[in-house]
Scaffold this active site. Structure first.
Site, mmCIF file in Angstrom:
data_model
loop_
_atom_site.group_PDB
_atom_site.id
_atom_site.type_symbol
_atom_site.label_atom_id
_atom_site.label_comp_id
_atom_site.label_asym_id
_atom_site.label_seq_id
_atom_site.Cartn_x
_atom_site.Cartn_y
_atom_site.Cartn_z
ATOM 1 N N ASP A 215 41.009 42.827 32.471
ATOM 2 C CA ASP A 215 39.772 41.748 33.184
ATOM 3 C C ASP A 215 39.778 40.317 33.136
ATOM 4 O OD1 ASP A 215 39.394 44.285 31.480
ATOM 5 O OD2 ASP A 215 37.406 44.086 30.752
ATOM 6 N N HIS A 217 36.812 38.119 34.228
ATOM 7 C CA HIS A 217 35.939 38.142 33.336
ATOM 8 C C HIS A 217 34.967 35.980 34.047
ATOM 9 C CE1 HIS A 217 33.410 41.225 31.369
ATOM 10 N NE2 HIS A 217 35.057 41.579 30.876
ATOM 11 N N ASP A 244 36.367 44.143 35.981
ATOM 12 C CA ASP A 244 35.590 42.973 35.378
ATOM 13 C C ASP A 244 36.319 41.778 35.952
ATOM 14 O OD1 ASP A 244 34.442 45.024 34.662
ATOM 15 O OD2 ASP A 244 34.161 44.330 31.896
ATOM 16 N N ASP A 247 31.541 37.829 35.758
ATOM 17 C CA ASP A 247 30.549 37.666 34.329
ATOM 18 C C ASP A 247 31.403 36.850 32.790
ATOM 19 O OD1 ASP A 247 28.331 39.005 35.087
ATOM 20 O OD2 ASP A 247 29.155 40.782 34.667
ATOM 21 N N ARG A 248 29.921 36.637 32.286
ATOM 22 C CA ARG A 248 30.576 36.013 31.108
ATOM 23 C C ARG A 248 31.603 35.142 31.680
ATOM 24 N NH1 ARG A 248 29.909 38.475 26.618
ATOM 25 N NH2 ARG A 248 29.232 40.944 27.159
ATOM 26 N N ASN A 276 33.147 47.798 34.187
ATOM 27 C CA ASN A 276 31.497 48.139 34.488
ATOM 28 C C ASN A 276 31.232 47.047 34.755
ATOM 29 O OD1 ASN A 276 33.582 47.373 31.638
ATOM 30 N ND2 ASN A 276 31.347 46.959 30.887
ATOM 31 N N HIS A 277 31.273 45.819 34.668
ATOM 32 C CA HIS A 277 30.552 44.484 35.038
ATOM 33 C C HIS A 277 30.918 44.348 36.213
ATOM 34 C CE1 HIS A 277 29.201 42.209 31.219
ATOM 35 N NE2 HIS A 277 30.545 43.286 30.837
ATOM 36 N N HIS A 325 39.269 51.839 34.540
ATOM 37 C CA HIS A 325 39.051 50.668 33.860
ATOM 38 C C HIS A 325 38.995 51.537 32.256
ATOM 39 C CE1 HIS A 325 37.031 46.495 32.778
ATOM 40 N NE2 HIS A 325 36.258 47.139 32.698
ATOM 41 N N ARG A 373 29.844 51.144 22.570
ATOM 42 C CA ARG A 373 29.431 50.704 23.208
ATOM 43 C C ARG A 373 27.715 51.421 24.157
ATOM 44 N NH1 ARG A 373 33.199 47.588 25.456
ATOM 45 N NH2 ARG A 373 35.144 47.923 25.577
ATOM 46 N N HIS A 400 39.605 46.822 29.578
ATOM 47 C CA HIS A 400 37.756 46.981 29.330
ATOM 48 C C HIS A 400 37.793 46.587 27.782
ATOM 49 C CE1 HIS A 400 33.881 48.764 28.929
ATOM 50 N NE2 HIS A 400 34.121 49.839 28.458
#
Length: 471
Positions: A215, A217, A244, A247-248, A276-277, A325, A373, A400
């Site tokens: 990730d 991110h 990923d 995001d964030r 997943n993002h 992922h 999750r 992840h």
């Protein structure tokens, strides 16, 4: 008992949510009938992205005390984090009914209601079978490049190494890629991903190295540090980024155009898996959609959704390592051929192989368990062993999950997690890591690193305002 509770509050202040979870678990073991214990453990689960556990705890707190309003807030936060906005709205409505004059409750209800109504409107006007692709509606010829633009320029519409070097320099200086070139990259990379299967097979020659990153991110300056440590991508220095990308972190636009640029420059030596993002719901909540709208247009955010739908779901390295992922499956009979045949051109479903590739996590216990999750499954070492034996593989690499050292080796060395965003969200204090493999033996070598400074733009700066209201 009071010592446990107060110590927990200190840990949350220090961002050590896992210790908070442990201490509230002990409190619950001593007295399982206190709503606030479940409510406060729920917020710690939310902060560590264990949305399923957070949801269960919040529901338990409400079961124990129907007047415990923070339980409704926590449960709404878990529902929102999973993209279940209608269910979140019910909980915010319950709070507003209990406290009709509370401004905070009204604000949360109003913001969540806007999302639900917007989604209902979008569904009403959508005709899936005939809806025209956003990519088909882009007219590059009508996009003028202003005389004063001095940023990176594509050469005859193509990405070059010089373009990539100029792009990274521009981004480091907080500059911007012209929208015409940004759209061109998205249109071209969509076509490239559409030509690939859901499972991509990669051959690494004996005398070559191959790098796997987890990730990112939106942490662009940490991405640049990876290239400083390990060299820029090239035909002799291939990379796989394992989902990923956005995001964030608040430099997600810079990250994704850098990665897409290298994919176009070296299509046979640079690889990207979907995380997943890379989904519309996550992007709506965790900042990427807001960032694209702020830096470009709403139309471009829709185009990104189309591109993400075509990202491969997994990669197989030298026929012996599977990289995805999330993780493995709720069935023991899944084959690589079945993964390759997944119809991936869609938003991630809530169950099935595609969902589990993006969302699942390993657990130390044998067997399977419901996901922490709330999506996917948790799988034990026996599940990993069976999958590897069935498919003739040596081990799996996945991402992840934040890991303190940037990576973790589990399941008797057969399941490796790599996470490449150090000091995740500027709060977690973890190291980042990447894995280097040599074609001759495919044994993983780990490089870890600390976070590097970045401009004063906080993580989640573009996230949906509701997330900042979760308390």
């Amino acid at each position: 008992m009071m010592v446990i509770v107060c110590t927990k509050c200190l840990f949350v202040t220090e961002q050590d949510y896992n210790k908070a979870i442990d201490l509230y678990t002990k409190a619950i073991e001593l007295n399982p009938n206190v709503a606030v214990y479940y409510g406060n453990r729920s917020i710690s689960y939310l902060k560590t992205e264990c949305f399923g556990y957070a949801l269960n705890d919040a529901s338990k707190s409400i079961e124990l005390d129907k007047t415990y309003l923070k339980g409704y807030y926590r449960r709404a936060g878990a529902h929102m984090s999973l993209g279940k906005f209608k269910l979140a709205l019910r909980d915010y409505e319950a709070v507003t009914k209990a406290k009709p004059n509370d401004r905070d409750a009204k604000e949360k209800y109003t913001e969540c209601n806007k999302i639900v109504r917007q989604m209902a409107f979008e569904r009403a006007i959508r005709v899936d079978d005939t809806k025209k692709s956003i990519a088909d509606s882009i007219n590059l010829e009508n996009m003028a490049i202003e005389d004063e633009y001095n940023g990176p320029k594509l050469e005859d519409g193509k990405v070059t190494l010089e373009f990539m070097q100029h792009l990274m320099k521009t981004y480091k200086e907080q500059g911007k890629l012209h929208r015409k070139y940004a759209y061109k990259i998205l249109l071209d990379v969509k076509q490239l991903f559409m030509s690939q299967p859901s499972l991509v097979e990669i051959t690494i020659p004996d005398d070559s190295k191959f790098t796997v990153c987890g990730d990112i991110h939106g942490q662009f300056y940490d991405l640049m540090n990876i290239f400083n440590l390990n060299g820029l991508p090239s035909p002799t220095n291939p990379y796989l980024f394992n989902g990923d990308f956005v995001d964030r972190g608040s430099f997600s636009v810079e990250c994704i155009f850098t990665l897409f640029g290298f994919k176009l420059l070296y299509p046979e030596h640079f690889f990207m898996s979907r995380g997943n993002h890379e989904s519309q719901t996550m992007n709506q909540m965790y900042g990427f959609e807001g960032e694209v709208k702020a830096k470009y247009t709403a139309q471009m955010s829709e185009l990104f959704t189309e591109v993400y739908n075509w990202l491969p779901l997994a990669h197989c390295l030298n026929g012996c390592i599977l990289v995805m992922h999330g993780g493995l499956f709720s069935r023991d009979d899944v084959t690589l051929e079945e993964i390759k045949e997944i119809d991936r051109n869609r938003q991630p479903p809530e169950e099935g192989l595609m969902c589990e590739l993006l969302w699942s996590d390993p657990q130390p216990q044998v067997g399977r368990a419901p996901s922490k999750r709330g999506v996917g499954v948790q799988f034990g070492p026996d599940v990993t062993k069976k999958f590897l034996e069935l498919n003739g593989l040596d081990y799996v690499i996945r991402s992840h999950e934040v890991k303190n050292e940037g990576y973790e080796v589990a399941h008797d060395g057969k399941c490796i997690t790599v996470f490449s965003a150090p000091n995740y969200c500027d709060t977690m204090g973890n190291k980042g890591a990447f894995i280097v493999l040599k074609g001759k033996d495919m044994k993983p070598q780990y490089t870890t690193y600390e976070a590097v400074p970045h401009p004063n733009v906080k993580p989640m700066a573009y996230a949906n305002s509701l997330l900042s209201l979760i308390c």
